[in-house]
Design an enzyme around this catalytic site. Structure first.
Site, PDB file in Angstrom:
ATOM      1  N   HIS A 268      27.941  69.880 -14.084  1.00  0.00           N
ATOM      2  CA  HIS A 268      27.162  70.125 -15.293  1.00  0.00           C
ATOM      3  C   HIS A 268      27.645  71.363 -16.057  1.00  0.00           C
ATOM      4  O   HIS A 268      27.496  71.441 -17.278  1.00  0.00           O
ATOM      5  CB  HIS A 268      25.677  70.272 -14.943  1.00  0.00           C
ATOM      6  N   GLU A 298      23.207  64.782 -25.076  1.00  0.00           N
ATOM      7  CA  GLU A 298      24.539  64.898 -25.675  1.00  0.00           C
ATOM      8  C   GLU A 298      24.567  64.314 -27.093  1.00  0.00           C
ATOM      9  O   GLU A 298      25.618  63.890 -27.579  1.00  0.00           O
ATOM     10  CB  GLU A 298      25.582  64.208 -24.796  1.00  0.00           C
TER      11      GLU A 298
END
Length: 383
Positions: A268, A298
Site C-alpha cells: 500500500h 483511486e
C-alpha cells in the site's frame, strides 16, 4: 510617560511568557513581534530616564531602539508572506532616519528639529507598516489585518500632526521637561498603541490559523488536493459562475487502471506513492481555475470550463497521456500507470446547481465504466 512605561513593559513580559501554536511560520512571526515590542519597551524606558541620564544618551539610544522596534514589527508581518522580502531594508531605513537626528543632538543641538525629524520618521514607519498590510493578499482577507492597519494609521496621523504643529510654531516644545498637548497625545499612543497593535496582531495570527485549519480540512491528506466534500463546494461555485457567464463545462471522472494489482504486488505504501504521482501528472495539465479532487480510493474528478465537447475530449486525452508518460518505479522496476476517463459535457446549465452537478457525475461515471469495458487506458465521452 510613566503609564506608557508600565504598560509597554508589562506587555513585553506577557508576550515573552506566552507561546503560540505549532505553526512554524506563525511562531517565527510571533518571536519577531515579541522582540520588537521588547525593543519598543526599552526605548520608552530609555526616553523616560532623561531626568537622570544625559539627554543625548536618552535621545539617541531611545529613538534608535524605537525605530528598530517599529521596523521589526513590519518584519514580523512580512515573514507570513510567501516568499518574504529581504529583511535588511527595514533596518537600513531606520538607520537613515536615526542618522538625521545625530547632528541635531551632538553638533547643533535643536529640540525643534529633532521633534520634527523623529515624528516624521516614526510616522513614515507606521504608514509603511499599514501599506505592507494592504499589499499582502493572504493577510488582507482577514478583518484583523485591516484593524491592525487602522491602529498603525492612527499613530501615523498623530505623529504627522505633531511634526506639522512644531513646524508651524503652534505650542512649540521648548525643552524635554515640558509637555505640549500633542506630546501628551503621542506619548499616550506609544503607551496604548503597542497594546492595540499586539492585540490585532494576535487576532490576525488566530484568523490565519483558523483559515489554515479550514483549508486543511478540505484537502485529501494523502494527495494534498481537494477532498470530495470540498470538491462539491468548489464545483457549485464554478457551476454558478458558468451559468451566469453562459459558459460550458466538462466533468471528467478518472479512475486508475489495475490499481489493486499495484497494492497487492508492491504494498500500500507504493500504491500511495502511485496515487501522488498520478495527481502530480494531472495537475501539470490543469489550469488555475480547474477543480481537481480525489473522489474516493483511486478515483479522481475534474471540473473545467471548456468551449465544446471536442475541447473537453482533448483535455481528457492530455490528462491520460500525462499519467501514461509519468515516471514511476519501485526497486528499480518501472511501474506503468494508466487511467480511464469518463467525460460529461454540458452546454445548458441548470440554475439548480446541485442537480446539475449530480447529473454530470452520473454521466461521467457511466462513460468511465464504458471506457473500462472497452479495454481501459482510454477516454470516453458520455452520450
Amino acid at each position: 510617560m510613566l503609564l506608557a512605561v508600565v504598560g509597554i513593559v508589562s506587555l513585553g513580559l506577557l508576550l515573552l511568557w506566552y507561546a503560540p501554536g505549532k505553526d512554524p511560520l506563525g511562531q517565527r512571526s510571533y518571536r519577531i513581534w515579541t522582540w520588537a515590542i521588547a525593543l519598543t519597551a526599552a526605548s520608552i524606558v530609555c526616553l523616560a530616564l532623561r531626568v537622570v541620564l544625559p539627554e543625548w544618551i536618552c535621545v539617541l539610544f531611545g529613538n534608535a531602539l524605537l525605530m528598530i522596534g517599529i521596523a521589526r514589527l513590519q518584519r514580523a508581518l512580512e515573514v507570513l508572506s510567501d516568499p518574504p522580502p529581504p529583511a535588511w531594508h527595514h533596518l537600513v531605513a531606520a538607520g537613515c532616519a536615526w542618522m538625521t537626528i545625530v547632528p541635531f543632538t551632538l553638533i547643533w543641538p535643536s529640540i525643534h528639529a529633532r521633534v520634527i525629524i523623529i515624528s516624521l520618521g516614526l510616522a513614515g514607519s507606521l504608514m509603511f507598516l499599514a501599506w505592507r498590510i494592504r499589499h499582502m493578499p493572504k493577510l488582507w482577507t482577514h478583518r484583523s489585518a485591516r484593524a491592525l492597519q487602522v491602529v498603525a494609521l492612527v499613530g501615523a496621523m498623530i505623529l504627522v500632526l505633531r511634526a506639522l504643529l512644531e513646524s508651524a510654531g503652534v505650542e512649540p516644545k521648548l525643552d524635554y521637561y515640558t509637555n505640549t498637548t500633542i506630546d501628551v497625545a503621542s506619548y499616550s499612543y506609544f503607551g496604548v498603541g503597542p497594546l492595540l497593535l499586539t492585540l490585532t496582531f494576535l487576532m490576525l495570527l488566530n484568523d490565519r490559523a483558523f483559515a489554515e485549519l479550514e483549508r486543511q480540512a478540505g484537502l485529501d491528506p494523502l494527495t494534498g488536493i481537494f477532498n470530495r466534500g470540498n470538491f462539491e463546494r468548489q464545483a457549485r461555485r464554478l457551476l454558478v459562475s458558468a451559468a451566469q457567464q453562459q459558459q460550458n463545462l466538462a466533468l471528467l471522472l478518472i479512475d486508475a487502471d489495475d490499481f489493486k494489482s499495484i497494492n497487492d504486488r508492491y504494498g500500500h505504501q507504493v500504491g500511495d506513492e502511485a496515487l501522488r504521482t498520478i495527481v502530480a501528472a494531472l495537475k501539470s495539465q490543469l489550469r488555475g481555475d480547474d477543480v481537481l479532487a480525489r473522489h474516493g480510493g483511486e478515483e479522481f474528478i475534474v471540473l473545467l470550463k471548456t468551449p465544446d465537447a471536442d475541447s473537453a475530449c482533448a483535455a481528457a486525452e492530455r490528462l491520460r497521456n500525462a499519467v501514461a508518460n509519468a515516471e514511476f518505479s519501485h526497486a528499480g522496476i518501472r511501474i506503468p500507470l494508466r487511467v480511464s476517463i469518463g467525460i460529461a459535457f454540458t452546454h445548458s446549465l441548470s440554475q439548480q446547481v446541485t442537480s446539475s452537478l449530480q447529473h454530470l457525475i452520473r454521466s461521467a461515471d457511466a462513460a468511465m465504466y464504458s471506457a473500462k469495458r472497452e479495454g481501459r487506458n482510454r477516454c470516453k465521452l458520455a452520450a
